[in-house]
Design a protein around this motif. Structure first.
Motif, PDB file in Angstrom:
ATOM      1  N   HIS A 155       0.346  -1.282   0.385  1.00  0.00           N
ATOM      2  CA  HIS A 155      -0.283   0.542   0.078  1.00  0.00           C
ATOM      3  C   HIS A 155       1.094   1.246   0.260  1.00  0.00           C
ATOM      4  CE1 HIS A 155       0.929  -0.532   4.335  1.00  0.00           C
ATOM      5  NE2 HIS A 155       0.225   0.388   4.720  1.00  0.00           N
ATOM      6  N   SER A 156       0.304   2.357  -0.247  1.00  0.00           N
ATOM      7  CA  SER A 156       0.631   3.529   0.379  1.00  0.00           C
ATOM      8  C   SER A 156       1.605   4.382   1.109  1.00  0.00           C
ATOM      9  CB  SER A 156       0.173   4.899  -0.660  1.00  0.00           C
ATOM     10  OG  SER A 156      -0.430   5.431   0.485  1.00  0.00           O
ATOM     11  N   HIS A 157       1.393   3.646   2.318  1.00  0.00           N
ATOM     12  CA  HIS A 157       2.101   4.574   3.503  1.00  0.00           C
ATOM     13  C   HIS A 157       3.737   4.687   3.254  1.00  0.00           C
ATOM     14  CE1 HIS A 157      -2.207   3.946   5.575  1.00  0.00           C
ATOM     15  NE2 HIS A 157      -2.447   4.688   5.067  1.00  0.00           N
ATOM     16  N   ALA A 158       4.284   5.954   4.040  1.00  0.00           N
ATOM     17  CA  ALA A 158       6.022   5.424   3.939  1.00  0.00           C
ATOM     18  C   ALA A 158       6.188   4.510   5.239  1.00  0.00           C
ATOM     19  CB  ALA A 158       5.997   7.282   3.986  1.00  0.00           C
TER      20      ALA A 158
ATOM     21  N   ASN B 170      -4.636  -1.236  -0.183  1.00  0.00           N
ATOM     22  CA  ASN B 170      -3.695  -2.136   0.201  1.00  0.00           C
ATOM     23  C   ASN B 170      -4.171  -3.445  -0.118  1.00  0.00           C
ATOM     24  OD1 ASN B 170      -2.191  -2.478   2.811  1.00  0.00           O
ATOM     25  ND2 ASN B 170      -4.042  -3.649   3.238  1.00  0.00           N
ATOM     26  N   ILE B 171      -3.000  -4.282  -0.577  1.00  0.00           N
ATOM     27  CA  ILE B 171      -3.096  -5.531  -1.452  1.00  0.00           C
ATOM     28  C   ILE B 171      -3.253  -6.945  -0.026  1.00  0.00           C
ATOM     29  CG2 ILE B 171      -3.630  -4.305  -3.813  1.00  0.00           C
ATOM     30  CD1 ILE B 171      -0.523  -5.459  -3.906  1.00  0.00           C
ATOM     31  N   PHE B 172      -3.382  -7.892  -1.015  1.00  0.00           N
ATOM     32  CA  PHE B 172      -3.242  -9.632  -0.291  1.00  0.00           C
ATOM     33  C   PHE B 172      -1.829  -9.841  -1.369  1.00  0.00           C
ATOM     34  CE2 PHE B 172      -7.302 -10.803   1.747  1.00  0.00           C
ATOM     35  CZ  PHE B 172      -7.138  -9.457   2.790  1.00  0.00           C
ATOM     36  N   ILE B 173      -0.783 -10.631  -0.375  1.00  0.00           N
ATOM     37  CA  ILE B 173       0.192 -11.217  -1.398  1.00  0.00           C
ATOM     38  C   ILE B 173      -0.273 -12.642  -1.812  1.00  0.00           C
ATOM     39  CG2 ILE B 173       3.059 -10.679  -2.405  1.00  0.00           C
ATOM     40  CD1 ILE B 173       1.346  -8.007  -0.801  1.00  0.00           C
ATOM     41  N   ASP B 174      -0.346 -13.464  -2.127  1.00  0.00           N
ATOM     42  CA  ASP B 174       0.307 -14.895  -2.259  1.00  0.00           C
ATOM     43  C   ASP B 174       0.664 -15.035  -3.119  1.00  0.00           C
ATOM     44  OD1 ASP B 174      -0.831 -17.147  -1.171  1.00  0.00           O
ATOM     45  OD2 ASP B 174      -2.287 -17.338  -2.839  1.00  0.00           O
TER      46      ASP B 174
ATOM     47  N   MET C 177       0.802 -12.312   3.010  1.00  0.00           N
ATOM     48  CA  MET C 177       1.031 -11.176   2.688  1.00  0.00           C
ATOM     49  C   MET C 177      -0.073 -10.564   2.567  1.00  0.00           C
ATOM     50  SD  MET C 177       4.600  -8.836   2.201  1.00  0.00           S
ATOM     51  CE  MET C 177       4.405  -7.698   2.951  1.00  0.00           C
ATOM     52  N   VAL C 178       0.043  -9.731   4.306  1.00  0.00           N
ATOM     53  CA  VAL C 178      -0.808  -8.586   4.815  1.00  0.00           C
ATOM     54  C   VAL C 178      -0.768  -7.712   5.360  1.00  0.00           C
ATOM     55  CG1 VAL C 178      -3.905  -8.283   4.513  1.00  0.00           C
ATOM     56  CG2 VAL C 178      -2.959 -10.352   3.946  1.00  0.00           C
ATOM     57  N   VAL C 179      -0.597  -6.940   5.026  1.00  0.00           N
ATOM     58  CA  VAL C 179      -0.493  -5.837   5.856  1.00  0.00           C
ATOM     59  C   VAL C 179      -0.741  -4.604   6.919  1.00  0.00           C
ATOM     60  CG1 VAL C 179       1.054  -3.736   6.066  1.00  0.00           C
ATOM     61  CG2 VAL C 179       2.347  -5.871   4.109  1.00  0.00           C
ATOM     62  N   ASP C 180      -0.756  -4.571   8.226  1.00  0.00           N
ATOM     63  CA  ASP C 180      -1.328  -3.577   9.304  1.00  0.00           C
ATOM     64  C   ASP C 180      -2.640  -3.678   8.955  1.00  0.00           C
ATOM     65  OD1 ASP C 180       0.146  -1.992   9.403  1.00  0.00           O
ATOM     66  OD2 ASP C 180      -0.342  -0.298   7.907  1.00  0.00           O
TER      67      ASP C 180
END
Length: 355
Positions: A136-139, A207-211, A219-222
């Protein structure tokens, strides 16, 4: 000299049962909390200190919140997740990289250790970085991209919403993606594949899911915080009902290892179930507190014309009930429970009232 632990103005937290005094001053204590103790609250206050009140000792971390240690000289550790797939972490942030026949795919580059990420990759391969995926975009998760070895002009893949946000921000540390997608995208590199998917605005748009299906890694962040209290304000999520539903969606997906972008270790399906249990408790406790507390109760009559004062007093009473109730069950189960329980009670209260 007595140890000064907090500075309070007169009547600053009267709601919590702390006595007012005529003269503001410093609250003192003869000694700091001993090792292993939590910060000791003021008399008649909730067990967990409220937002903005400093304490001299946080709750000890339960075993479930702890992960493998770091080599302090390196400042990071690398953990193999399956064939050619690795997690890199400083035990606060997490990223991944995948090695394929002619290059490397990096997923997120937190600035806290981005300069070391090149070293972590070099420990495994001399191949160049050819692709970067933004969760996703968060720094705090991708702001180290500019510190990577970008000499081979890697393709940067992200969701459409992430590209729009980064184009707006114009941050050189976060280069704008060169390939984007709306719903799903299959990143096929050599003999490997990463399946990317978007499930709506939960934490933030994009915010995406990475499989990694072969490695049984997701991988799913936050969104999930294995063994820990969710970050403040339910991970500062823009859409709390959407965020809650994404936790439940993750539990239904086929994975064995979960990279969550934060904290000290990989997640498991049991960690996801535990967070669902906490989320359900939080929602139920706040819902009950909203119903059982009168909107106006005991407020100074002189403040009746102050709309914000009425809201503040009501939501504070709801939060106190929420924190007190959750503490009984969860303070020894989730790492950092005392850090963000107040924030999360307030966030759920706001969501249930307005979402």
């Amino acid at each position: 000299m007595p140890h000064i632990i907090r500075t309070l103005s007169a009547c600053a937290i009267l709601l919590l049962g702390i006595s007012c005094t005529d003269n503001p001053g410093l609250e003192t204590r003869d000694s700091i909390a001993a090792p292993g103790e939590a910060g000791r609250p003021f008399p008649n206050a909730p067990e967990i200190a409220p937002i903005g009140v400093r304490i001299d000792k946080y709750l000890d971390l339960p075993d479930g919140a702890k992960g493998p240690g770091l080599d302090p000289k390196k400042g990071y550790r690398t953990e193999k997740l399956g064939r050619d797939l690795y997690m890199v972490t400083d035990n606060s942030y997490q990223s991944m990289f995948m090695v394929y026949e002619t290059g490397v795919v990096v997923v997120d580059a937190p600035p806290t250790y981005a300069t070391k990420l090149n070293e972590a990759i070099a420990e495994v391969t001399k191949l160049p970085i050819t692709h970067i995926v933004y969760s996703h975009s968060h720094a705090d998760h991708i702001g180290g991209t500019g510190s990577l070895d970008l000499s081979h002009n890697p393709v940067i893949v992200a969701h459409d919403e992430t590209k729009m946000l980064l184009a707006r921000d114009a941050d050189p540390a976060r280069p704008v993606p060169t390939v984007t997608f709306q719903n799903t995208y299959s990143l096929e590199v050599g003999s490997h594949v990463l399946k990317l998917s978007y499930h709506g605005n939960g934490h933030e748009p994009g915010n995406i899911f990475i499989d990694a299906p072969e490695q049984e890694t997701l991988m799913v962040v936050d969104v999930v915080f294995p063994g820990w209290m969710p970050f403040r304000r339910l991970a500062v999520s823009q859409d709390i009902p959407g965020w809650l539903s994404q936790v439940e969606k993750i539990e239904k997906l086929p994975f064995k290892k979960l990279v969550t972008g934060h904290v000290t270790r990989l997640g498991t399906r049991e960690d996801v179930k535990t967070q669902i249990e906490f989320d359900d408790d939080l929602k139920a406790v706040v819902g009950e507190a909203l119903k059982s507390n009168a909107y106006v109760d005991g407020i100074n009559p002189a403040d009746m014309g102050n709309t914000w004062a009425l809201v503040d007093d009501y939501t504070a009473r709801v939060a106190v009930q929420c924190v007190t109730t959750l503490t009984r069950k969860w303070k020894s189960r989730l790492g950092g429970f005392d850090t963000f329980v107040w924030d999360n009670c307030y966030a759920m209260e706001q969501s249930l009232r307005v979402d």
